[in-house]
Design an enzyme around this catalytic site. Structure first.
Site, PDB file in Angstrom:
ATOM      1  N   HIS A   9       2.999 -73.001 -12.415  1.00 58.58           N
ATOM      2  CA  HIS A   9       3.274 -73.203 -10.988  1.00 58.58           C
ATOM      3  C   HIS A   9       4.014 -74.512 -10.706  1.00 58.58           C
ATOM      4  CE1 HIS A   9       0.940 -69.715  -9.978  1.00 58.58           C
ATOM      5  NE2 HIS A   9      -0.206 -70.233 -10.369  1.00 58.58           N
ATOM      6  N   ASP A  45       0.367 -64.032 -16.708  1.00 53.44           N
ATOM      7  CA  ASP A  45      -0.704 -64.587 -15.867  1.00 53.44           C
ATOM      8  C   ASP A  45      -0.757 -63.763 -14.572  1.00 53.44           C
ATOM      9  OD1 ASP A  45      -2.267 -67.520 -15.482  1.00 53.44           O
ATOM     10  OD2 ASP A  45      -1.643 -66.586 -13.587  1.00 53.44           O
ATOM     11  N   HIS A  91      -1.048 -64.654 -11.654  1.00 53.64           N
ATOM     12  CA  HIS A  91      -0.293 -65.305 -10.579  1.00 53.64           C
ATOM     13  C   HIS A  91       1.189 -65.397 -10.958  1.00 53.64           C
ATOM     14  CE1 HIS A  91      -4.473 -67.014 -10.351  1.00 53.64           C
ATOM     15  NE2 HIS A  91      -4.290 -66.760  -9.060  1.00 53.64           N
ATOM     16  N   ASP A  98      -6.091 -64.422 -16.517  1.00 47.58           N
ATOM     17  CA  ASP A  98      -6.798 -64.152 -15.270  1.00 47.58           C
ATOM     18  C   ASP A  98      -6.520 -62.762 -14.709  1.00 47.58           C
ATOM     19  OD1 ASP A  98      -4.227 -65.042 -14.868  1.00 47.58           O
ATOM     20  OD2 ASP A  98      -4.781 -66.736 -13.589  1.00 47.58           O
TER      21      ASP A  98
END
Ligand code: OKP
Ligand code: ZN
Length: 327
Positions: A136, A172, A174, A259
């Protein structure tokens, strides 16, 4: 016909791992991104009496010149200052402790060295088991638990050494908005991300596909919550693998977050260890055919420590070529 063929040269050495005590020193026990994640991996894969199956290689801090290519110099300096000053919050859920700058420098260093060792042929396959995560972190700011963009630093190191085609696959749960930003207009890096959507950080729609020379070199596959191994494998077989095969990467990098695991407390997906192995096996096969076997995974998220440890283990086995890709 005999059945005892010796392993191919690419399979003779196990995947190298990159670990450091500093990755547990960046910690906030009441935050989901805490040192218990690393402790679970250590306990399952790297504890006595079981000798680890994977050779551990040394590395140092990421060179500032690389970090300052990925990030603005003032952001790198700011992180140093905030940590030295006793810590801070970078955003609502991104903490910095006095150890965080050192840990983040070393995390990016692990990814960079893993790539350097992969390119030299010393350790073609590697897994940087780092914290804090990185995908991120944008050029100008850390966010979403991420301080430096570790995988972007690794890719920059490869480009600096003359590679012309580097693939980054981000599974991931996200969206890897920071990595996307770093290479958005760059046709030397093919960025493929599959993620829950709508979800944090809000980016990663299908229409985000790169700009300028980089148009077509960002591929986002947003998925509604609830998808499992079969859907992820379908994304790979129908979208990522054809694009990656056409791109002919000279190096494959994985933003390996866990995740999307069914047990994860943050994500809403239903993957299991077998799904991560299946995705890894496909990428490892492609690396063997286009990239001289060069493939490096860099840890991102994954917030159920025990599911994380089991999934890292299954990824390592798949990188070693001992798990077939079928689900
Ligand atoms: C980091 B990595 C809204 C929730 C924010 C941040 C999640 C960061 C995940 N304030 N959650 O991609 O696993
Ligand atoms: Zn994540």
């Amino acid at each position: 016909m005999t059945n005892d063929a010796s392993p191919s040269p690419l399979q003779q050495t196990r995947t190298a791992v990159y670990r450091s005590p500093l990755f547990a020193a960046h910690d906030n026990p009441s935050h989901p991104e805490n040192q218990r994640r690393i402790a679970a991996i250590d306990r399952r894969l790297f504890s006595e009496p079981n000798q680890s199956d994977w050779p551990e290689l040394p590395f140092g801090d990421a060179p500032l010149s690389i970090l300052e290519t990925v990030h603005n110099a003032w952001y790198v300096e700011r992180l140093d200052r905030l940590a030295t000053g006793g810590g801070a919050m970078l955003d609502h859920d991104t903490y910095i402790t006095p150890q965080s700058y050192e840990a983040a420098l070393k995390a990016a260093g692990a990814a960079v060295t893993a790539v350097d060792n992969s390119m030299s042929g010393f350790a073609p396959r590697g897994f940087a088991l780092v914290r804090p995560p990185g995908h991120h972190a944008t050029p100008e700011k850390g966010m979403g638990f991420c301080l430096f963009n570790n995988i972007a630093a690794a890719a920059v190191s490869a480009l600096n050494q003359g590679l012309e085609r580097v693939a980054i696959v981000d599974w991931d749960v996200h969206h890897g908005n920071g990595t996307q930003d770093v290479f958005y207009d760059d046709n030397r890096v093919l960025f493929c991300s599959v993620h829950q959507y709508p979800f944090y950080p809000g980016t990663g729609g299908r229409d985000e596909c790169g700009s300028g020379k980089g148009e077509g070199y960002t591929i986002n596959v947003p998925l509604l919550a609830g998808q499992g191994n079969a859907q992820y494998v379908q994304v790979f077989d129908q979208l990522f693998m054809p694009a990656l095969t056409a791109f002919e990467p000279e190096l494959i990098l994985i933003s390996a977050g866990y995740d999307a695991h069914v047990a994860d407390p943050l994500g809403g997906m239903r993957l299991t260890e077998e799904g991560f192995a299946a995705m890894t096996a496909r990428l490892t096969d492609l690396a063997d055919s286009t990239a001289a076997g060069r493939i490096v995974a860099v840890l991102e998220g994954g917030y159920d420590p025990s599911a994380l440890a089991r999934s890292v283990e299954s990824t390592l086995h798949a990188l070693d070529g001992v798990i077939p890709g079928g689900v």
